[in-house]
Scaffold this motif. Structure first.
Motif, mmCIF file in Angstrom:
data_model
loop_
_atom_site.group_PDB
_atom_site.id
_atom_site.type_symbol
_atom_site.label_atom_id
_atom_site.label_comp_id
_atom_site.label_asym_id
_atom_site.label_seq_id
_atom_site.Cartn_x
_atom_site.Cartn_y
_atom_site.Cartn_z
ATOM 1 N N LYS A 223 -1.868 -7.400 -2.117
ATOM 2 C CA LYS A 223 -2.240 -8.157 -1.099
ATOM 3 C C LYS A 223 -2.411 -7.308 0.391
ATOM 4 O O LYS A 223 -3.300 -7.328 1.022
ATOM 5 N N LYS B 278 -5.709 -5.447 0.329
ATOM 6 C CA LYS B 278 -6.830 -6.233 0.715
ATOM 7 C C LYS B 278 -6.770 -6.476 2.266
ATOM 8 O O LYS B 278 -7.942 -6.472 2.870
ATOM 9 N N LYS B 279 -5.559 -6.433 2.581
ATOM 10 C CA LYS B 279 -5.383 -6.655 4.040
ATOM 11 C C LYS B 279 -5.909 -5.480 4.969
ATOM 12 O O LYS B 279 -6.859 -5.816 5.743
ATOM 13 N N ASN C 163 -7.932 -3.283 3.909
ATOM 14 C CA ASN C 163 -9.426 -3.088 3.909
ATOM 15 C C ASN C 163 -10.260 -3.967 4.630
ATOM 16 O O ASN C 163 -11.147 -3.608 5.251
ATOM 17 N N LEU C 164 -9.723 -5.315 4.907
ATOM 18 C CA LEU C 164 -10.443 -6.419 5.794
ATOM 19 C C LEU C 164 -10.202 -5.609 7.335
ATOM 20 O O LEU C 164 -11.343 -5.389 7.956
ATOM 21 N N TYR D 248 -6.915 -3.816 -7.768
ATOM 22 C CA TYR D 248 -8.017 -3.682 -6.603
ATOM 23 C C TYR D 248 -9.145 -2.916 -6.898
ATOM 24 O O TYR D 248 -10.196 -3.521 -6.203
ATOM 25 N N GLY E 139 -11.579 -5.222 -9.080
ATOM 26 C CA GLY E 139 -11.845 -6.627 -8.220
ATOM 27 C C GLY E 139 -11.183 -7.787 -9.237
ATOM 28 O O GLY E 139 -11.766 -8.463 -9.346
#
Lengths: 108, 108
Positions: free
Chosen positions: A94, A97-98, A100-101, B77, B80
Motif C-alpha cells: 500500500k 503504491k502511495k 509512487n502516486l 509491487y 503488479g
DNA sequence: TTTGACTTGTCGCTTTACGACAAATTTATA
DNA sequence: TATAAATTTGTCGTAAAGCGACAAGTCAAA
C-alpha cells in the motif's frame, strides 16, 4: 489445495488432454523440464506466465496470484518466518503504491 | 513506514551512533555496499540477518518479519500482482506445515 | 582546504537459474 | 509380453543474478 504451482500446471495439462511434450512445445519448454516443474523439482519460469495464460485462456492476474502466492509461501516456509510478514507486506505494498502516486504527481 | 529494509538499518545505525565503516566492519560489509543497501540500491544479504540481529540485540524473528515482508512487498509491487496472493500464501504456508507434520509421522 | 562520512560506478567471482540432451523408468496398448 | 509412447531423473553448459571489493567521486564540517 496444491502443494505447488507445478501441480496446478499438471492439472491444467491433464484437463486439456496434453502430453508433456505437447504442452512443452506450446510453452517452449523441454518435456523433461516441464516434468520437473510439475513435480516441484524446478520452478516455473516467471517470464513464461504470459504464455501459460494464453495457452489455457486464463486470466493473467489470477495466474499471477497463484504463482506468486506459491513463491511467497515457499520463502516463508523455508526460512521459518512468521506469517506476520504477510500482514506487514500488505502495508508495505500500500505504502509503495502511495509514494509512487505522489512521485508521479511530482514528475508531471 | 519505511520504504525498504535498508532504511531500517540506517535508522538502527544512526541510533547506535555508528558510521557506515564501523557498522560495515561488524557486518563484514564494505561501507560502500552498506551505503547502497541503506539507500535501496542493493539488497541486504539474507545470510547476514543473524549478524545484524546480534549487533543490535534484536529478536531474529522480528527481524525476519521485517526483512521478508520487504522482499515480498517488492515482488508483488514490481510484478503488479494483487495482494490476494498474500491471503493465498498464508493458506499455503499452513498447508505446507500440515503436510510436513504428516510426513514426519510417516518418517518415524 | 583538508579530513572523514557517504555515495556512485564498475569489475570479477560465485552462486543460482534454466534450457538441453541422454538415459532410465513407467505406463499403455496391441 | 513386446514395443512404443509418456514420464522421470541425471547432468552439463551457458546465462543471469547476487555480492564483495576497490577506485573515484560528492558533500559537509572545522
Amino acid at each position: 489445495m496444491k502443494k505447488h504451482f507445478g501441480e496446478y500446471i499438471k492439472q491444467l495439462r491433464n484437463e486439456g488432454g496434453f502430453t508433456l511434450t505437447q504442452l512443452g512445445a506450446k510453452l517452449d519448454l523441454d518435456s523433461a523440464n516441464l516434468s520437473k516443474i510439475e513435480n516441484g523439482k524446478r520452478d516455473f519460469n516467471e517470464k513464461s506466465l504470459g504464455k501459460l495464460a494464453s495457452v489455457f485462456k486464463l486470466d493473467i492476474n489470477k495466474l499471477k496470484t497463484e504463482f506468486f502466492s506459491d513463491i511467497i509461501a515457499k520463502k516463508l516456509y523455508q526460512n521459518g518466518c512468521s506469517t506476520d510478514a504477510l500482514i506487514v507486506a500488505e502495508e508495505k505494498v500500500k505504502y509503495l503504491k502511495k509514494i509512487n502516486l505522489k512521485q508521479t504527481e511530482v514528475d508531471l
